[in-house]
Design a protein around this motif. Structure first.
Motif, mmCIF file in Angstrom:
data_model
loop_
_atom_site.group_PDB
_atom_site.id
_atom_site.type_symbol
_atom_site.label_atom_id
_atom_site.label_comp_id
_atom_site.label_asym_id
_atom_site.label_seq_id
_atom_site.Cartn_x
_atom_site.Cartn_y
_atom_site.Cartn_z
ATOM 1 N N GLY A 168 0.817 -1.205 0.000
ATOM 2 C CA GLY A 168 0.000 0.000 0.000
ATOM 3 C C GLY A 168 0.852 1.256 0.000
ATOM 4 N N TRP A 169 1.963 1.231 0.721
ATOM 5 C CA TRP A 169 2.846 2.387 0.743
ATOM 6 C C TRP A 169 3.552 2.598 -0.581
ATOM 7 N N GLY A 226 -2.886 6.151 -6.245
ATOM 8 C CA GLY A 226 -4.081 6.893 -5.895
ATOM 9 C C GLY A 226 -5.250 5.953 -5.670
ATOM 10 N N PHE A 227 -6.359 6.521 -5.214
ATOM 11 C CA PHE A 227 -7.511 5.694 -4.905
ATOM 12 C C PHE A 227 -8.112 5.070 -6.155
ATOM 13 N N GLU A 228 -8.123 5.802 -7.262
ATOM 14 C CA GLU A 228 -8.708 5.285 -8.496
ATOM 15 C C GLU A 228 -7.736 4.414 -9.288
ATOM 16 N N ALA A 229 -6.474 4.465 -8.942
ATOM 17 C CA ALA A 229 -5.449 3.702 -9.666
ATOM 18 C C ALA A 229 -5.415 2.260 -9.154
ATOM 19 N N THR A 230 -4.621 1.438 -9.823
ATOM 20 C CA THR A 230 -4.416 0.056 -9.381
ATOM 21 C C THR A 230 -3.745 0.067 -8.012
ATOM 22 N N GLN A 231 -4.251 -0.729 -7.116
ATOM 23 C CA GLN A 231 -3.732 -0.734 -5.759
ATOM 24 C C GLN A 231 -3.067 -2.065 -5.445
ATOM 25 N N LEU A 232 -2.033 -2.027 -4.657
ATOM 26 C CA LEU A 232 -1.266 -3.157 -4.119
ATOM 27 C C LEU A 232 -0.476 -3.923 -5.171
ATOM 28 N N ALA A 235 2.847 -1.404 -10.505
ATOM 29 C CA ALA A 235 4.307 -1.392 -10.595
ATOM 30 C C ALA A 235 4.877 -0.398 -9.588
ATOM 31 N N THR A 236 6.045 -0.718 -9.053
ATOM 32 C CA THR A 236 6.715 0.167 -8.116
ATOM 33 C C THR A 236 7.331 1.319 -8.892
ATOM 34 N N THR A 237 7.121 2.529 -8.402
ATOM 35 C CA THR A 237 7.624 3.708 -9.112
ATOM 36 C C THR A 237 8.990 4.098 -8.574
ATOM 37 N N GLY A 238 9.964 4.198 -9.450
ATOM 38 C CA GLY A 238 11.292 4.675 -9.090
ATOM 39 C C GLY A 238 12.070 3.724 -8.212
ATOM 40 N N SER A 239 13.348 4.062 -8.058
ATOM 41 C CA SER A 239 14.200 3.209 -7.229
ATOM 42 C C SER A 239 14.149 3.623 -5.770
ATOM 43 N N GLY A 240 13.924 4.899 -5.479
ATOM 44 C CA GLY A 240 13.783 5.356 -4.104
ATOM 45 C C GLY A 240 15.095 5.411 -3.357
ATOM 46 N N SER A 241 14.984 5.696 -2.077
ATOM 47 C CA SER A 241 16.163 5.806 -1.223
ATOM 48 C C SER A 241 16.574 4.414 -0.730
ATOM 49 N N TYR A 283 16.155 3.305 2.271
ATOM 50 C CA TYR A 283 15.062 2.773 3.073
ATOM 51 C C TYR A 283 13.943 2.227 2.192
ATOM 52 N N ASP A 284 13.716 2.875 1.050
ATOM 53 C CA ASP A 284 12.724 2.348 0.115
ATOM 54 C C ASP A 284 13.170 1.001 -0.447
ATOM 55 N N GLN A 285 14.442 0.868 -0.754
ATOM 56 C CA GLN A 285 14.973 -0.405 -1.253
ATOM 57 C C GLN A 285 14.811 -1.511 -0.210
ATOM 58 N N ILE A 286 15.047 -1.185 1.059
ATOM 59 C CA ILE A 286 14.849 -2.159 2.131
ATOM 60 C C ILE A 286 13.375 -2.548 2.217
ATOM 61 N N GLY A 287 12.487 -1.560 2.062
ATOM 62 C CA GLY A 287 11.055 -1.830 2.074
ATOM 63 C C GLY A 287 10.631 -2.717 0.920
ATOM 64 N N TYR A 288 11.233 -2.520 -0.262
ATOM 65 C CA TYR A 288 10.909 -3.367 -1.420
ATOM 66 C C TYR A 288 11.306 -4.818 -1.154
ATOM 67 N N ILE A 289 12.487 -5.000 -0.581
ATOM 68 C CA ILE A 289 12.963 -6.358 -0.288
ATOM 69 C C ILE A 289 12.079 -7.014 0.766
ATOM 70 N N LEU A 290 11.737 -6.258 1.820
ATOM 71 C CA LEU A 290 10.856 -6.800 2.852
ATOM 72 C C LEU A 290 9.484 -7.137 2.294
ATOM 73 N N ARG A 291 8.960 -6.275 1.415
ATOM 74 C CA ARG A 291 7.647 -6.520 0.809
ATOM 75 C C ARG A 291 7.648 -7.829 0.041
ATOM 76 N N ASP A 292 8.659 -8.056 -0.767
ATOM 77 C CA ASP A 292 8.733 -9.306 -1.528
ATOM 78 C C ASP A 292 8.940 -10.508 -0.609
ATOM 79 N N GLY A 293 9.749 -10.340 0.430
ATOM 80 C CA GLY A 293 9.966 -11.429 1.380
ATOM 81 C C GLY A 293 8.697 -11.800 2.132
ATOM 82 N N PHE A 294 7.932 -10.791 2.541
ATOM 83 C CA PHE A 294 6.668 -11.068 3.231
ATOM 84 C C PHE A 294 5.672 -11.760 2.308
ATOM 85 N N MET A 295 5.664 -11.379 1.035
ATOM 86 C CA MET A 295 4.744 -12.034 0.104
ATOM 87 C C MET A 295 5.079 -13.523 -0.020
ATOM 88 N N TRP A 296 6.357 -13.835 -0.196
ATOM 89 C CA TRP A 296 6.743 -15.231 -0.351
ATOM 90 C C TRP A 296 6.572 -16.016 0.947
#
Length: 85
Positions: free
Chosen positions: A24-25, A30-36, A39-45, A47-60
């Motif tokens: 969700g983060w 947006g509310f009308e856009a595809t949610q969850l 595609a992830t936008t940008g590479s980020g900082s 901390y964002d990269q750590i969040g991406y890795i955690l997100r994929d790990g939690f999914m699996w």
């Protein structure tokens, strides 16, 4: 068997909830856009990269964890029981 069920159920609930929070983060523009699942936008900082890795790990973990406790462990015990008898 009840302890394997609750362990798998706990992994499913906790990891699924954490995946939904991180998705969700990072994936909801947006509310009308595809949610969850957008595609992830940008590479980020960093901390964002750590969040991406955690997100994929939690999914699996939410997928493989319950399968392990609900299918693979009981099947392994059943096969070991047949081999021992």
């Amino acid at each position: 068997m009840a302890d394997e069920f609750i362990k798998g159920f706990t992994l499913f609930i906790v990891c699924g909830l954490l995946w939904m929070v991180l998705a969700g983060w990072y994936n909801t523009a947006g509310f009308e856009a595809t949610q969850l699942t957008a595609a992830t936008t940008g590479s980020g900082s960093v901390y964002d990269q750590i969040g991406y890795i955690l997100r994929d790990g939690f999914m699996w973990a939410a997928i493989i964890g319950p399968l392990t406790f609900w299918l693979f462990i009981p099947l392994g015990r059943a096969m070991r029981g047949r081999v021992n008898n």
